[in-house]
Design an enzyme around this catalytic site. Structure first.
Site, mmCIF file in Angstrom:
data_model
loop_
_atom_site.group_PDB
_atom_site.id
_atom_site.type_symbol
_atom_site.label_atom_id
_atom_site.label_comp_id
_atom_site.label_asym_id
_atom_site.label_seq_id
_atom_site.Cartn_x
_atom_site.Cartn_y
_atom_site.Cartn_z
ATOM 1 C CG ASP A 97 -5.714 5.680 -11.026
ATOM 2 O OD1 ASP A 97 -6.365 5.925 -12.061
ATOM 3 O OD2 ASP A 97 -4.768 6.384 -10.623
ATOM 4 C CG HIS A 248 -8.023 4.492 -6.076
ATOM 5 N ND1 HIS A 248 -8.113 5.763 -5.535
ATOM 6 C CD2 HIS A 248 -6.746 4.356 -6.528
ATOM 7 C CE1 HIS A 248 -6.927 6.365 -5.640
ATOM 8 N NE2 HIS A 248 -6.082 5.534 -6.239
HETATM 9 ZN ZN LIG Z 1 -2.721 3.686 -8.032
#
Ligand SMILES: [Zn+2]
Length: 299
Positions: A97, A248
């Site tokens: 993400d 991430h």
């Molecule tokens: Zn996020």
């Protein structure tokens, strides 16, 4: 499939010549059949060097280690809705993400390539807009690209209309970044902070958006060492047995831990499932259309 046919023929011939040898007795696993392609010699070399590093750096004991039977690349799962995401034991979906980010995402792509696996990137519209070449590169290297709003806001703090606008803006920005790459975004979406409400979730699902939930949060945003992040994520995965893992691609520790993590997945017999849309990209439906219909119905 031509390779498989030739392999089959070779096995039949070899079996006729020397039944006792049994060199072709091991069936080609389903995992190998559906993988996106055979690993090259170079891939094995890279993987081997990573394995040494992984063994040296992971300080915790490694329970449940089994001998890996093949490639880390698993099957490709085509999904039209969130409910279609059903994993078998020891299957993992990798998600990244908040990117793309220069200096981080390219290194993650290289590691994924080295292991021959595909992931899903839930990009922020603002980040894709700022790094369109990087966004294109993710798609061109075979990964699925979804969205994660434009500005990474907590959507439950916005009005319904503002929340839908933020989602649509993010999706449009990601689509614009991919324009010309030959790849459309997937209709995959993840709520920032996993913060959602019934209205937003229902609206997205009715708009044929695949909402990606999280089964295993790596918590790679904590200021832990890469080895700690890898160990924590593996521990949670072992406890659950399969699942969607959240990373991430904006943190250096994530870049650093990923080779270690993937090597351990391989050693423990997991496979990485590639998630792709069943019905094409986001242009096969429109969240705005769904929104209008819902608003018209008074919801
Ligand atoms: Zn996020």
């Amino acid at each position: 499939m031509g390779v498989l046919v030739r392999l089959f023929r070779a096995c039949v011939l070899a079996g006729l010549v020397a039944l006792a040898i049994g060199g072709c007795a091991k069936p080609i696993s389903q995992k190998e059949q559906v993988s996106s392609g055979p690993l090259t010699t170079q891939d094995h070399t890279i993987t081997g060097s990573v394995q040494q590093s992984a063994s040296a750096r992971l300080q915790q004991p490694m329970p449940n280690r089994i001998v890996s039977t093949g490639s880390l690349a698993g099957r490709t799962l085509q999904v039209a809705s969130t409910a279609d995401i059903i994993l078998r034991p020891r299957e993992v979906i990798l998600t990244f993400d908040d990117g793309p980010r220069a200096g981080k995402t390219p290194a993650i792509l290289d590691t994924l390539d080295a292991h021959g696996v595909k992931a899903t990137f839930l990009m922020l519209g603002s980040a894709a807009e700022a790094n369109p070449q990087l966004a294109k590169s993710v798609a061109q290297r075979g990964h699925s690209v979804g969205s994660h709003t434009y500005n990474h806001v907590d959507l439950t703090r916005l009005s319904r209309q503002a929340a839908l606008d933020e989602i649509t803006r993010g999706e449009t920005a990601v689509a614009d970044a991919l324009a010309g790459s030959g790849h459309a975004p997937s209709p995959f979406f993840r709520f920032p902070y996993l913060s959602q409400n019934g209205y937003l979730r229902t609206t997205l699902l009715q708009g044929d958006i695949v909402v990606l939930d999280v089964d295993i949060d790596s918590k790679d945003y904590y200021r832990d060492s890469p080895a700690v992040v890898a160990a924590r994520t593996l521990e949670r995965l072992e406890a659950r047995g399969s699942g969607i893992v959240l990373f991430h691609d904006i943190h250096q520790r994530t870049v650093d831990m990923l080779p270690l993590f993937l090597e351990e997945l391989n050693a423990r017999g997991y496979s990485v499932v590639r998630l792709v849309p069943k019905n094409g990209g986001i242009f096969s439906r429109s969240v705005i259309t769904a929104q209008v219909q819902l608003d018209g119905a008074g919801l």
